[in-house]
Design an enzyme around this catalytic site. Sequence first.
Site, short mmCIF file in Angstrom:
data_model
loop_
_atom_site.label_atom_id
_atom_site.label_comp_id
_atom_site.label_asym_id
_atom_site.label_seq_id
_atom_site.Cartn_x
_atom_site.Cartn_y
_atom_site.Cartn_z
N CYS A 91 23.91 11.73 8.83
CA CYS A 91 23.14 11.57 7.59
C CYS A 91 21.91 12.47 7.62
CB CYS A 91 22.79 10.11 7.34
SG CYS A 91 21.88 9.34 8.68
N ALA A 145 22.57 3.81 22.54
CA ALA A 145 23.96 4.23 22.35
C ALA A 145 24.43 5.17 23.46
CB ALA A 145 24.09 4.92 21.00
N PHE A 153 25.93 2.18 16.77
CA PHE A 153 24.85 2.21 15.76
C PHE A 153 25.22 1.24 14.63
CE2 PHE A 153 25.31 6.41 17.70
CZ PHE A 153 24.04 6.68 18.17
N ASP A 161 23.78 -1.65 19.02
CA ASP A 161 22.61 -1.12 18.30
C ASP A 161 21.38 -1.35 19.17
OD1 ASP A 161 22.14 -0.37 15.05
OD2 ASP A 161 20.35 -0.94 16.17
N ARG A 181 33.33 1.96 5.15
CA ARG A 181 33.61 0.64 5.73
C ARG A 181 34.96 0.11 5.20
NH1 ARG A 181 27.66 -0.18 5.52
NH2 ARG A 181 27.83 -0.72 3.32
N ASP A 235 27.84 6.16 13.83
CA ASP A 235 27.03 6.27 12.60
C ASP A 235 25.54 6.27 12.96
OD1 ASP A 235 26.24 6.32 9.97
OD2 ASP A 235 26.51 4.17 9.65
#
Length: 396
Positions: free
Chosen positions: A340, A280, A228, A250, A212, A300
């Site tokens: 992730c 998305a 996201f 989102d 960020r 993300d």
Amino acid sequence: MTLPMVRLKAHKEKDIIRGHPWIFSGAIQAPLPQISRGGLVDVYAMDNSFLGRGYYNAETDIAIRILTMNQDEPIDLDFFKTRIRRAKRLRESLEQQQTNAYRLIHSEGDLLPGFIADTYADYLSVQFSTAGADALQGLFIEALVAELHPKGIFARNDIFGRTREGLEREFPHDLWGETPDFVDIQEHGATIRVDIKKGQKTGFFLDQRDKRKLIGQLAKGKSVLNMFSYSGGFGVMAALNQAQKITSVDQSGPAIALAKDIMALNGFDPQQSQFIVGDAFTEMERMVAGGEKFDIVILDPPAFAKSQKDKPQALRAYKKLNKLGLELTAEKGLLLTCSCSGTISLEEFRETVIDASVKANKTPLRIFQEMEHGIDHPVILAMPESRYLKALFCAV
Ligand code: SAH
């Protein structure tokens, strides 16, 4: 106090000696002593040399997780206090950067497998993901209180991982003191409202802090698409650095509502930004069809691959997402793309993004920065499978 002894089969000590804290059930010699679920054990190699002290759970493949390799270190209040002080020292630099929210204890990475503690200003949000960690809750909490004097410690034991250990998923609750529903924290000068009780993870995605910050540094005068977005962390960093326009997407209505509040808290009129509650993929397809372009696109998504068997499908989803992201990135623009998924390696993720660039006609795609976790998410070097986060900054 003498603990039950466990002996490993021949040659099974190698990874432990290298610092990997997991012992799989197949590596242990029979017969096993009687050990309660989550109980402490001392682990020895075939040649009777001491390897480590950890906790045991017969209900999972990862039967033992090592807490210490030092035979003279008992697992008591002092042990937890020492570990917490060591973890706190590693994060000292964050407090000097107008940041009072960070992961204080990152499980194995802070030599406390199964324990998570996130600091949000004066409060802690904690998780116990294994039976062994759960059994040691009392000592951990006592040590946190003694070392940090928090106003409240809140338990977010609603995670799915607990079921693999034979534990209940618990309703979120106070463990110590009292924690308010929302806590305002500082991150590199931004004020972020954290929904500790109902928010995702322990309330905020602390692992993206350094990403960020870099987006903020790149955002001046730029249009930014934050896919996201959750509570809009990337967007607010961009706004504070004079981005020209921010669009946040989102699927969660509460996340977008919180993102609007956070924009307002930082002195920006939420009407000046675009906030979209939606899927998305659908939204990006619509934007591509409408010929929209952004100087900076951030992708993300949540972990598409939760286990090995989801991998092929997840890789296809990452490819599709990145193709759409590249199509929405203006010429000379930037794409930040993240994964992730712990089961997908950095190498596999890079390959997928290259494939997406071929599909989107954006070859050769260049990157100028690759990031993983920040300083508050350390990982054991001998444990590559714990490096779940990958972030590629691409020059399109
Ligand atoms: N970038 C955020 C964290 C994102 S976490 C930050 O820095 O704080 C992933 C987010 O994706 C969650 O908020 C989740 O609600 C959202 N999400 C999951 N599936 C989605 C989908 N199909 N479309 C849009 N958003 C989705």
